[in-house]
Design a protein around this motif. Sequence first.
Motif, PDB file in Angstrom:
ATOM      1  N   GLU B 543     -55.743  42.650 -44.941  1.00 42.24           N
ATOM      2  CA  GLU B 543     -54.296  42.491 -44.907  1.00 42.24           C
ATOM      3  C   GLU B 543     -53.792  42.923 -43.531  1.00 42.24           C
ATOM      4  O   GLU B 543     -54.380  43.796 -42.905  1.00 42.24           O
ATOM      5  CB  GLU B 543     -53.644  43.384 -45.970  1.00 42.24           C
ATOM      6  N   ILE B 544     -52.702  42.302 -43.114  1.00 43.60           N
ATOM      7  CA  ILE B 544     -52.122  42.657 -41.818  1.00 43.60           C
ATOM      8  C   ILE B 544     -50.891  43.528 -42.056  1.00 43.60           C
ATOM      9  O   ILE B 544     -50.003  43.164 -42.833  1.00 43.60           O
ATOM     10  CB  ILE B 544     -51.749  41.392 -41.016  1.00 43.60           C
ATOM     11  N   ASP B 545     -50.867  44.659 -41.399  1.00 46.41           N
ATOM     12  CA  ASP B 545     -49.743  45.582 -41.544  1.00 46.41           C
ATOM     13  C   ASP B 545     -48.564  45.065 -40.712  1.00 46.41           C
ATOM     14  O   ASP B 545     -48.632  45.023 -39.483  1.00 46.41           O
ATOM     15  CB  ASP B 545     -50.182  46.972 -41.047  1.00 46.41           C
ATOM     16  N   PRO B 546     -47.479  44.626 -41.376  1.00 45.20           N
ATOM     17  CA  PRO B 546     -46.359  44.019 -40.617  1.00 45.20           C
ATOM     18  C   PRO B 546     -45.707  44.995 -39.638  1.00 45.20           C
ATOM     19  O   PRO B 546     -45.090  44.573 -38.655  1.00 45.20           O
ATOM     20  CB  PRO B 546     -45.369  43.600 -41.708  1.00 45.20           C
ATOM     21  N   ASP B 547     -45.845  46.301 -39.901  1.00 42.55           N
ATOM     22  CA  ASP B 547     -45.225  47.271 -38.998  1.00 42.55           C
ATOM     23  C   ASP B 547     -45.987  47.405 -37.678  1.00 42.55           C
ATOM     24  O   ASP B 547     -45.429  47.794 -36.662  1.00 42.55           O
ATOM     25  CB  ASP B 547     -45.151  48.655 -39.665  1.00 42.55           C
ATOM     26  N   ILE B 548     -47.298  47.130 -37.733  1.00 42.50           N
ATOM     27  CA  ILE B 548     -48.109  47.299 -36.518  1.00 42.50           C
ATOM     28  C   ILE B 548     -48.261  45.974 -35.773  1.00 42.50           C
ATOM     29  O   ILE B 548     -48.350  45.934 -34.555  1.00 42.50           O
ATOM     30  CB  ILE B 548     -49.495  47.891 -36.859  1.00 42.50           C
ATOM     31  N   CYS B 549     -48.273  44.861 -36.508  1.00 46.02           N
ATOM     32  CA  CYS B 549     -48.525  43.542 -35.913  1.00 46.02           C
ATOM     33  C   CYS B 549     -47.519  43.256 -34.792  1.00 46.02           C
ATOM     34  O   CYS B 549     -46.306  43.430 -34.967  1.00 46.02           O
ATOM     35  CB  CYS B 549     -48.421  42.459 -36.989  1.00 46.02           C
ATOM     36  N   THR B 550     -48.058  42.824 -33.644  1.00 43.77           N
ATOM     37  CA  THR B 550     -47.176  42.543 -32.505  1.00 43.77           C
ATOM     38  C   THR B 550     -46.880  41.050 -32.368  1.00 43.77           C
ATOM     39  O   THR B 550     -46.325  40.606 -31.373  1.00 43.77           O
ATOM     40  CB  THR B 550     -47.809  43.020 -31.195  1.00 43.77           C
ATOM     41  N   LYS B 551     -47.309  40.278 -33.359  1.00 42.77           N
ATOM     42  CA  LYS B 551     -47.058  38.829 -33.400  1.00 42.77           C
ATOM     43  C   LYS B 551     -47.713  38.096 -32.225  1.00 42.77           C
ATOM     44  O   LYS B 551     -47.194  37.101 -31.738  1.00 42.77           O
ATOM     45  CB  LYS B 551     -45.542  38.562 -33.401  1.00 42.77           C
ATOM     46  N   CYS B 552     -48.857  38.610 -31.764  1.00 35.23           N
ATOM     47  CA  CYS B 552     -49.467  38.011 -30.567  1.00 35.23           C
ATOM     48  C   CYS B 552     -50.291  36.764 -30.893  1.00 35.23           C
ATOM     49  O   CYS B 552     -50.528  35.939 -30.036  1.00 35.23           O
ATOM     50  CB  CYS B 552     -50.343  39.032 -29.842  1.00 35.23           C
ATOM     51  N   GLY B 553     -50.767  36.660 -32.136  1.00 32.75           N
ATOM     52  CA  GLY B 553     -51.509  35.467 -32.517  1.00 32.75           C
ATOM     53  C   GLY B 553     -52.976  35.457 -32.151  1.00 32.75           C
ATOM     54  O   GLY B 553     -53.668  34.454 -32.338  1.00 32.75           O
ATOM     55  N   ALA B 554     -53.496  36.582 -31.653  1.00 30.71           N
ATOM     56  CA  ALA B 554     -54.906  36.622 -31.263  1.00 30.71           C
ATOM     57  C   ALA B 554     -55.813  36.383 -32.473  1.00 30.71           C
ATOM     58  O   ALA B 554     -56.826  35.690 -32.386  1.00 30.71           O
ATOM     59  CB  ALA B 554     -55.237  37.974 -30.621  1.00 30.71           C
ATOM     60  N   ASP B 587     -62.106  42.419 -34.791  1.00 31.31           N
ATOM     61  CA  ASP B 587     -62.528  42.636 -33.412  1.00 31.31           C
ATOM     62  C   ASP B 587     -61.467  42.180 -32.418  1.00 31.31           C
ATOM     63  O   ASP B 587     -61.324  42.732 -31.342  1.00 31.31           O
ATOM     64  CB  ASP B 587     -63.838  41.885 -33.129  1.00 31.31           C
ATOM     65  N   LYS B 588     -60.732  41.116 -32.794  1.00 37.39           N
ATOM     66  CA  LYS B 588     -59.776  40.544 -31.847  1.00 37.39           C
ATOM     67  C   LYS B 588     -58.476  41.330 -31.798  1.00 37.39           C
ATOM     68  O   LYS B 588     -57.816  41.369 -30.763  1.00 37.39           O
ATOM     69  CB  LYS B 588     -59.477  39.081 -32.224  1.00 37.39           C
ATOM     70  N   CYS B 589     -58.086  41.943 -32.907  1.00 34.32           N
ATOM     71  CA  CYS B 589     -56.800  42.655 -32.944  1.00 34.32           C
ATOM     72  C   CYS B 589     -56.890  43.930 -32.120  1.00 34.32           C
ATOM     73  O   CYS B 589     -57.647  44.828 -32.423  1.00 34.32           O
ATOM     74  CB  CYS B 589     -56.406  42.990 -34.374  1.00 34.32           C
TER      75      CYS B 589
END
Lengths: 164, 595
Positions: B543-554, B587-589
């Motif tokens: 799962e992706i934590d919406p608070d941490i995600c920087t919306k970079c798309g990597a 690995d990418k995040c």
Amino acid sequence: MGTDFHPNHPDITADMWERIDAVVTANQGVPGSVIGVLRECQEIVGYLPVELIDYISIGLNLSRSEVFGVASFYALFSLYPKGRNLVKVCMGTACYVKGIKEVISRIENHFQVKQGDTTSDRRFSLEPVRCLGACGLAPVMVVNSDTYGDVKSDKVVHILNKYE
Amino acid sequence: MNKVRTQLMLCGGTGCHANYSLKFKETLQAELQAKGLAEEIKIIETGCNGFCAVGPVMLVQPEGIFYQKLTPEIVPHLVEEHFLKGRPVKKLFYTEPASKETIPRMDQIPFFANQVFWVMRNKGVIDPEVIDEYIARDGYFGAAKALKEMTPEQIVEEVKISGLRGRGGAGFPTGLKWEFARKSPGDVKYVLCNADEGDPGAFMDRSVLEADPHAVLEGMIIAARAINAHQGYIYARTEYPLAIRRLGIAIRQAREYGLLGKDIFGTGFDFDIEIYQGAGAFVCGEETALMRSIEGKRGMPRPRPPFPAIKGLWEKPTILNNVETLASIAQIITNGGKWYASVGTEGSKGTKVFALSGDVNNIGLVEVPMGTTLRKLIFDIGGGIPNKKKFKAVQLGGPSGGCVPEQYLDTPVDYEEIAKVGAIMGSGGAIVMDHETCMVDMARFFMDFVQDESCGKCTPCREGTRRLLHILEKICEGRGEPGDIELLEELSGIIKEASLCGLGQTGPNPVLSTLRYFRDEYEAHIQEKRCPAKRCVALLKFEIDPDICTKCGACFRACPAEAIAWKKKEIARIDKAKCVKCMTCFDKCKFDAIS
């Protein structure tokens, strides 16, 4: 030779039998030679069918169980045919720490093959191997005789697609 | 003779080969030819230089300029600038990761400057396929001295004075081993070299064999003289084709020079060496198993005593020494045991080669005096942890060893001191791990190795290690139960006490040492079903934590299964139905937003 006829086997040609005979004859009566003989015979045929193991045991005047015991003990020997391309993935500690696990699962998913198995079309055999001693390049994959260093899971399929 | 003004010592080790050093060599040779320089500039392919991290590498002599990461494309520029105009090419210099400073000369690079080259004194300096180059560096001088001027008793005495201990792992005093074999009655004796380097993450023996094969042969000749043996075998790993080829060349050349065979140095002493290729069995590093394997049998250990010094190969008195041990012998005889013993600690003398790998900047071979701290090894020579990550532990001694955590980094390199913190010196594999490594998973990895390599002869090892593995797998898959930790400890104790050979007796060490320092990680796996390092796939939520995600798309671009939905300026989302749990997005995040 202990036997002057060659057992029928679809994967062993007459030319191969000739080379096998040369190897066996050269090692008759040499103590401790069985591992070397199995190695050379596997290089000729590609693997060690049971018929070949039996043939070697007669040629070297050893019991079948002894030769089979040696062939099944060492990781180098395979009792089953291999794919056209041998993909060795290094399971050394350095490669493990650097993510070979992810590389392997990527290969398994994409080519539908389990570790130690061969794809149904015999295109690839996927073999986890012990440390190749090239830890500086970790994670390491060797396809036939080409070594690939720093293999990441997102690159591995691209590399393997070059091999037919 | 042609006047060669410059020698290019190009690394021909396995690591550099894999990075296309041969292609570089061909291109460079052609370019030198084209520019008319081929007569005055010679390319020499050396053994492993040791600095595998930046390969292919090349040393330009006599200036001492060190070039790294060479490619065929750079050749015309390099030849034009350096070899025609005399201007070394700066962009091929080594760059210090911390200060971003470029360092032109090899002896100024911290990785080399902090090392002491005894065992590896000839690496990258000579052409391993030319015996004269070895002889020019005082090669076979020790053998000549041992055979012509010393009695077997004196040889053994000198080795005892040196304090040299077996570098294969257990650290048994070499001189003592030789003395037992020398005193053992019998006309037929054997000298064996253990080049079955099986510890995952150790590659110093391969490098010594590739870079300086004659040093090993010379050590064997001296050993043979000391115990009066006339036949030697080198048991080499089949996975090391280059080392085997170079050994073969070295043996052939030594025979041509009368250094092997009949009447060596005209002393009437006969000794010859054969290479024996292993067939892939880790347990064959154990001495009795190795001898069984040379005899052409399944490589299974047998109980000791009788020790091999009394009854070894073909039931004859035998000594077995590791590659690194044998490569130290000639210098001990040449310079004297006291010289060797002048470096090191109370109980551990001389130098030790480590294979530094894993999450460390300067991956490669490192030779340090005994007594050097692990901190100096990893941070000063190894250059620390890459990508600004944090050091977690260093694994020493492979499957028989253990992890050393940060609080013990000031432990000196010494057989006893390292044992005190729960690891072993072992053959010298040092795998550095950063905080993203799961220690439970590491223990599982080693147990998978040990149970797979267990020869199956004795029950505690065969069954016990398999049980250990099952429990660890269970924990990693999120099915751990209370009591599992205690069961691991109890089982480990039994396996250690009841197993026949070193493989089983030390096999549980990785479990015990991770339990000792990282018990909290085991508990997190079992009680909270959580993997703190985020490595155990079964315990991850994807799962992706919406608070941490920087919306970079990597993660979106990297996902091979198209399981991640993302649009510009939007938070990414993982579709669990499509996700194949390959971990690529982890690995990418860069922001650690995925859990």
